[in-house]
Every structure is written in structure tokens, then in C-alpha cells.
Design a protein around this motif. Structure first.
Motif, PDB file in Angstrom:
ATOM      1  N   ALA A  46       0.829  -1.205   0.000  1.00  0.00           N
ATOM      2  CA  ALA A  46       0.000   0.000   0.000  1.00  0.00           C
ATOM      3  C   ALA A  46       0.864   1.257   0.000  1.00  0.00           C
ATOM      4  O   ALA A  46       0.594   2.214  -0.740  1.00  0.00           O
ATOM      5  CB  ALA A  46      -0.923  -0.005   1.217  1.00  0.00           C
ATOM      6  N   ALA A  47       1.903   1.259   0.818  1.00  0.00           N
ATOM      7  CA  ALA A  47       2.776   2.431   0.908  1.00  0.00           C
ATOM      8  C   ALA A  47       3.452   2.721  -0.426  1.00  0.00           C
ATOM      9  O   ALA A  47       3.551   3.877  -0.855  1.00  0.00           O
ATOM     10  CB  ALA A  47       3.827   2.219   1.991  1.00  0.00           C
ATOM     11  N   GLU A  48       3.916   1.687  -1.106  1.00  0.00           N
ATOM     12  CA  GLU A  48       4.578   1.869  -2.399  1.00  0.00           C
ATOM     13  C   GLU A  48       3.621   2.465  -3.427  1.00  0.00           C
ATOM     14  O   GLU A  48       3.967   3.401  -4.161  1.00  0.00           O
ATOM     15  CB  GLU A  48       5.114   0.528  -2.891  1.00  0.00           C
ATOM     16  CG  GLU A  48       6.293  -0.009  -2.090  1.00  0.00           C
ATOM     17  CD  GLU A  48       6.637  -1.440  -2.465  1.00  0.00           C
ATOM     18  OE1 GLU A  48       6.017  -1.969  -3.426  1.00  0.00           O
ATOM     19  OE2 GLU A  48       7.504  -2.025  -1.799  1.00  0.00           O
ATOM     20  N   LEU A  49       2.400   1.931  -3.461  1.00  0.00           N
ATOM     21  CA  LEU A  49       1.430   2.421  -4.433  1.00  0.00           C
ATOM     22  C   LEU A  49       0.946   3.830  -4.090  1.00  0.00           C
ATOM     23  O   LEU A  49       0.781   4.675  -4.980  1.00  0.00           O
ATOM     24  CB  LEU A  49       0.240   1.457  -4.499  1.00  0.00           C
ATOM     25  CG  LEU A  49       0.545   0.105  -5.159  1.00  0.00           C
ATOM     26  CD1 LEU A  49      -0.606  -0.871  -4.935  1.00  0.00           C
ATOM     27  CD2 LEU A  49       0.794   0.284  -6.660  1.00  0.00           C
ATOM     28  N   PHE A  50       0.729   4.108  -2.814  1.00  0.00           N
ATOM     29  CA  PHE A  50       0.287   5.446  -2.415  1.00  0.00           C
ATOM     30  C   PHE A  50       1.350   6.489  -2.758  1.00  0.00           C
ATOM     31  O   PHE A  50       1.031   7.592  -3.204  1.00  0.00           O
ATOM     32  CB  PHE A  50      -0.004   5.486  -0.915  1.00  0.00           C
ATOM     33  CG  PHE A  50      -1.245   4.746  -0.498  1.00  0.00           C
ATOM     34  CD1 PHE A  50      -2.159   4.286  -1.434  1.00  0.00           C
ATOM     35  CD2 PHE A  50      -1.494   4.499   0.843  1.00  0.00           C
ATOM     36  CE1 PHE A  50      -3.307   3.596  -1.040  1.00  0.00           C
ATOM     37  CE2 PHE A  50      -2.632   3.824   1.246  1.00  0.00           C
ATOM     38  CZ  PHE A  50      -3.539   3.367   0.303  1.00  0.00           C
ATOM     39  N   ALA A  51       2.613   6.144  -2.514  1.00  0.00           N
ATOM     40  CA  ALA A  51       3.690   7.103  -2.743  1.00  0.00           C
ATOM     41  C   ALA A  51       3.900   7.382  -4.222  1.00  0.00           C
ATOM     42  O   ALA A  51       4.268   8.498  -4.605  1.00  0.00           O
ATOM     43  CB  ALA A  51       4.983   6.594  -2.124  1.00  0.00           C
ATOM     44  N   THR A  52       3.682   6.384  -5.062  1.00  0.00           N
ATOM     45  CA  THR A  52       3.935   6.558  -6.497  1.00  0.00           C
ATOM     46  C   THR A  52       2.709   6.998  -7.289  1.00  0.00           C
ATOM     47  O   THR A  52       2.823   7.767  -8.248  1.00  0.00           O
ATOM     48  CB  THR A  52       4.473   5.254  -7.112  1.00  0.00           C
ATOM     49  OG1 THR A  52       3.531   4.192  -6.861  1.00  0.00           O
ATOM     50  CG2 THR A  52       5.813   4.878  -6.495  1.00  0.00           C
ATOM     51  N   VAL A 101      -1.910   0.859   5.728  1.00  0.00           N
ATOM     52  CA  VAL A 101      -0.561   1.327   6.058  1.00  0.00           C
ATOM     53  C   VAL A 101      -0.334   1.385   7.570  1.00  0.00           C
ATOM     54  O   VAL A 101       0.781   1.650   8.018  1.00  0.00           O
ATOM     55  CB  VAL A 101      -0.260   2.708   5.435  1.00  0.00           C
ATOM     56  CG1 VAL A 101      -0.377   2.662   3.923  1.00  0.00           C
ATOM     57  CG2 VAL A 101      -1.173   3.781   6.016  1.00  0.00           C
ATOM     58  N   GLY A 102      -1.382   1.146   8.352  1.00  0.00           N
ATOM     59  CA  GLY A 102      -1.254   1.237   9.802  1.00  0.00           C
ATOM     60  C   GLY A 102      -0.101   0.443  10.387  1.00  0.00           C
ATOM     61  O   GLY A 102       0.702   0.979  11.162  1.00  0.00           O
ATOM     62  N   PRO A 103       0.034  -0.858  10.053  1.00  0.00           N
ATOM     63  CA  PRO A 103       1.132  -1.650  10.626  1.00  0.00           C
ATOM     64  C   PRO A 103       2.510  -1.082  10.323  1.00  0.00           C
ATOM     65  O   PRO A 103       3.430  -1.198  11.139  1.00  0.00           O
ATOM     66  CB  PRO A 103       0.942  -3.021   9.975  1.00  0.00           C
ATOM     67  CG  PRO A 103      -0.501  -3.080   9.647  1.00  0.00           C
ATOM     68  CD  PRO A 103      -0.868  -1.688   9.232  1.00  0.00           C
ATOM     69  N   LEU A 104       2.643  -0.456   9.157  1.00  0.00           N
ATOM     70  CA  LEU A 104       3.935   0.113   8.790  1.00  0.00           C
ATOM     71  C   LEU A 104       4.241   1.344   9.634  1.00  0.00           C
ATOM     72  O   LEU A 104       5.378   1.548  10.074  1.00  0.00           O
ATOM     73  CB  LEU A 104       3.914   0.487   7.300  1.00  0.00           C
ATOM     74  CG  LEU A 104       5.248   0.711   6.609  1.00  0.00           C
ATOM     75  CD1 LEU A 104       6.134  -0.514   6.710  1.00  0.00           C
ATOM     76  CD2 LEU A 104       5.002   1.070   5.143  1.00  0.00           C
ATOM     77  N   LEU A 105       3.224   2.144   9.902  1.00  0.00           N
ATOM     78  CA  LEU A 105       3.418   3.357  10.680  1.00  0.00           C
ATOM     79  C   LEU A 105       3.654   3.069  12.156  1.00  0.00           C
ATOM     80  O   LEU A 105       4.269   3.880  12.853  1.00  0.00           O
ATOM     81  CB  LEU A 105       2.206   4.282  10.516  1.00  0.00           C
ATOM     82  CG  LEU A 105       1.994   4.858   9.115  1.00  0.00           C
ATOM     83  CD1 LEU A 105       0.688   5.648   9.058  1.00  0.00           C
ATOM     84  CD2 LEU A 105       3.170   5.745   8.698  1.00  0.00           C
ATOM     85  N   THR A 106       3.171   1.935  12.639  1.00  0.00           N
ATOM     86  CA  THR A 106       3.348   1.623  14.054  1.00  0.00           C
ATOM     87  C   THR A 106       4.749   1.114  14.377  1.00  0.00           C
ATOM     88  O   THR A 106       5.149   1.104  15.542  1.00  0.00           O
ATOM     89  CB  THR A 106       2.334   0.561  14.522  1.00  0.00           C
ATOM     90  OG1 THR A 106       2.545  -0.646  13.798  1.00  0.00           O
ATOM     91  CG2 THR A 106       0.909   1.049  14.332  1.00  0.00           C
ATOM     92  N   VAL A 107       5.498   0.704  13.358  1.00  0.00           N
ATOM     93  CA  VAL A 107       6.831   0.136  13.599  1.00  0.00           C
ATOM     94  C   VAL A 107       7.725   1.124  14.328  1.00  0.00           C
ATOM     95  O   VAL A 107       8.426   0.765  15.287  1.00  0.00           O
ATOM     96  CB  VAL A 107       7.479  -0.309  12.275  1.00  0.00           C
ATOM     97  CG1 VAL A 107       8.955  -0.665  12.475  1.00  0.00           C
ATOM     98  CG2 VAL A 107       6.739  -1.503  11.688  1.00  0.00           C
ATOM     99  N   GLY A 108       7.712   2.388  13.889  1.00  0.00           N
ATOM    100  CA  GLY A 108       8.565   3.383  14.521  1.00  0.00           C
ATOM    101  C   GLY A 108       8.204   3.604  15.978  1.00  0.00           C
ATOM    102  O   GLY A 108       9.081   3.697  16.842  1.00  0.00           O
ATOM    103  N   GLY A 109       6.893   3.688  16.270  1.00  0.00           N
ATOM    104  CA  GLY A 109       6.458   3.868  17.650  1.00  0.00           C
ATOM    105  C   GLY A 109       6.829   2.686  18.524  1.00  0.00           C
ATOM    106  O   GLY A 109       7.218   2.857  19.689  1.00  0.00           O
ATOM    107  N   ASP A 110       6.725   1.485  17.967  1.00  0.00           N
ATOM    108  CA  ASP A 110       7.101   0.289  18.731  1.00  0.00           C
ATOM    109  C   ASP A 110       8.589   0.329  19.084  1.00  0.00           C
ATOM    110  O   ASP A 110       8.978  -0.009  20.210  1.00  0.00           O
ATOM    111  CB  ASP A 110       6.798  -0.970  17.919  1.00  0.00           C
ATOM    112  CG  ASP A 110       5.307  -1.210  17.742  1.00  0.00           C
ATOM    113  OD1 ASP A 110       4.514  -0.595  18.482  1.00  0.00           O
ATOM    114  OD2 ASP A 110       4.926  -2.006  16.859  1.00  0.00           O
ATOM    115  N   ARG A 111       9.399   0.742  18.123  1.00  0.00           N
ATOM    116  CA  ARG A 111      10.852   0.794  18.369  1.00  0.00           C
ATOM    117  C   ARG A 111      11.177   1.874  19.410  1.00  0.00           C
ATOM    118  O   ARG A 111      11.996   1.655  20.311  1.00  0.00           O
ATOM    119  CB  ARG A 111      11.575   1.084  17.056  1.00  0.00           C
ATOM    120  CG  ARG A 111      13.076   1.341  17.211  1.00  0.00           C
ATOM    121  CD  ARG A 111      13.788   1.299  15.888  1.00  0.00           C
ATOM    122  NE  ARG A 111      15.135   1.830  15.969  1.00  0.00           N
ATOM    123  CZ  ARG A 111      16.148   1.215  16.552  1.00  0.00           C
ATOM    124  NH1 ARG A 111      15.973   0.045  17.119  1.00  0.00           N
ATOM    125  NH2 ARG A 111      17.356   1.776  16.582  1.00  0.00           N
TER     126      ARG A 111
END
Length: 216
Positions: free
Chosen positions: A26-32, A65-75
């Protein structure tokens, strides 16, 4: 009796991996192409899953894209959780921010650039912005007990919540500001640089004489 949560089961790990694969697609397609020009069917196809699998995990294409955005907060929270209770909050927060937003390898650079692409796409998509804000709100709520443990009784519940809110917003504002520029992932104007500046501004007024070690 151990208070550590049980390790995830194989099924849970597979589910998380599938969700992350969909989030990357999703992130790849949204960005492009932008969210408006992207369909859930295209995201599922890019991720190599059936459309019914997509909707098993996500209500909408923006939710993906939620799971991708949560990675930074988890770290970020994991880094803070490693700190010693009672340690000065300022240096601990600053160090965790700098480490969480560091880009020591190409994968870390790619992750930040992906976030930049998503935030730029969100500028014209209210549903995608709503996912971003929701992820930040959830991260703030999860951060409260982490900050409470670090404060070790030196701050009242109101201050703990204020620190959690300010720290979360510092990173959010830094990433949003950076996404509107062409600044690199390191150095002046980078997410880490901006986040530390935000922390100083947002938390500077909370220091008292007995908490001078907390100063950012």
C-alpha cells in the motif's frame, strides 16, 4: 510469577507478516500513484494475497498502512523501556529519539523515505491522515505507562501524560515537517534533528530545580 507477555504464536507471527506485506504494498502504491488512484485490489495483488485476505485485516485501503506506521512507535517505546527507572527523562528521551530515527543502514533510510512518501500522500487524503493521527494517538496511550515507569514516582499522573503527549507530538511534528522538505535522513533538518528540537521546545517548561537533570 513472570509479568512478561507470552511470545507470539506461529499463527500470530504469520498474520503480522502478512499485514506488513500488505502495508508495504500500500505504501509503495500510495507514494507513487496516490491513494485516490490506488484500489484495494491493486494493493492485494502487489502484496500477493487475495482480496478477501486484504479485507480480513483492513477495513479500507488507507487502513492498510497502519502496521507500517506503528513500527517506529514500537521501536521508540522499546528503547525507552530499556532505560533505568528514575533516570533523568530529558537525556533518556533525547537518546531514544536519536536512536529511533537514526539511519545506520540502507533499510533504515528506506523506511524513513517511505514514511515521507506516505505523509506527502496524506496531505491530499483525509482518510490517510486519519490513520496517521490514529497511530500517533495509540502510540501516545501506550507510552504513558512507559513514562510512568521511568519517572519512578517523581512526576504526578498529569505530568506523565503531558510528557507522553509532548514526546509523541515531537516526533509527529518532526516527521511532518521533514516530509515537506528535501532534507536528508541525517544531519540538519533530518527527522532526528527536528524531533530533538521539538522535544526541547515542548518539554523545556516542565523542568523544575529538583529536576534539572531532566533538562533536554
Amino acid at each position: 510469577m513472570s509479568t512478561e507477555p507470552p511470545p507470539p504464536t506461529l499463527t500470530e507471527r504469520r498474520k503480522a507478516a502478512t499485514q506488513l506485506d500488505i502495508a508495504h504494498a500500500a505504501a509503495e502504491l500510495f507514494a507513487t500513484r496516490g491513494p485516490e488512484a490506488t484500489t484495494a485490489e491493486e494493493i492485494a495483488r502487489r502484496a500477493g494475497v487475495a482480496l478477501r485476505t486484504f479485507y480480513r485485516y483492513f477495513r479500507s485501503k488507507q487502513d492498510a498502512v497502519g502496521p507500517l506506521l506503528t513500527v517506529g512507535g514500537d521501536r521508540w517505546r522499546a528503547l525507552l523501556a530499556e532505560a533505568r527507572p528514575g533516570a533523568a527523562l530529558g537525556p533518556v528521551l533525547r537518546g531514544a529519539v536519536e536512536q529511533a530515527l537514526a539511519t545506520p543502514d540502507p533499510q533504515a533510510v528506506e523506511a524513513l523515505l517511505r514514511t515521507r512518501g506516505l505523509l506527502r500522500a496524506a496531505a491530499d487524503d483525509p482518510a490517510l491522515r486519519a490513520v496517521w493521527y490514529r497511530v500517533n494517538q495509540e502510540s501516545e496511550e501506550l507510552l504513558v505507562p512507559v513514562i510512568a515507569r521511568l519517572a519512578d514516582g517523581r512526576r504526578d499522573p498529569l505530568e506523565v501524560r503531558l510528557v507522553a503527549a509532548a514526546a509523541t507530538d515531537a516526533i509527529r511534528i518532526a516527521l511532518e515537517t521533514w516530509s515537506g522538505t528535501e532534507a536528508a535522513t541525517e544531519g540538519p533538518g533530518s527527522p532526528a534533528d527536528l524531533a530533538v528540537r521539538c522535544l526541547r521546545r515542548l518539554l523545556g517548561g516542565m523542568d523544575t530545580p529538583e529536576d534539572e537533570g531532566d533538562a533536554l
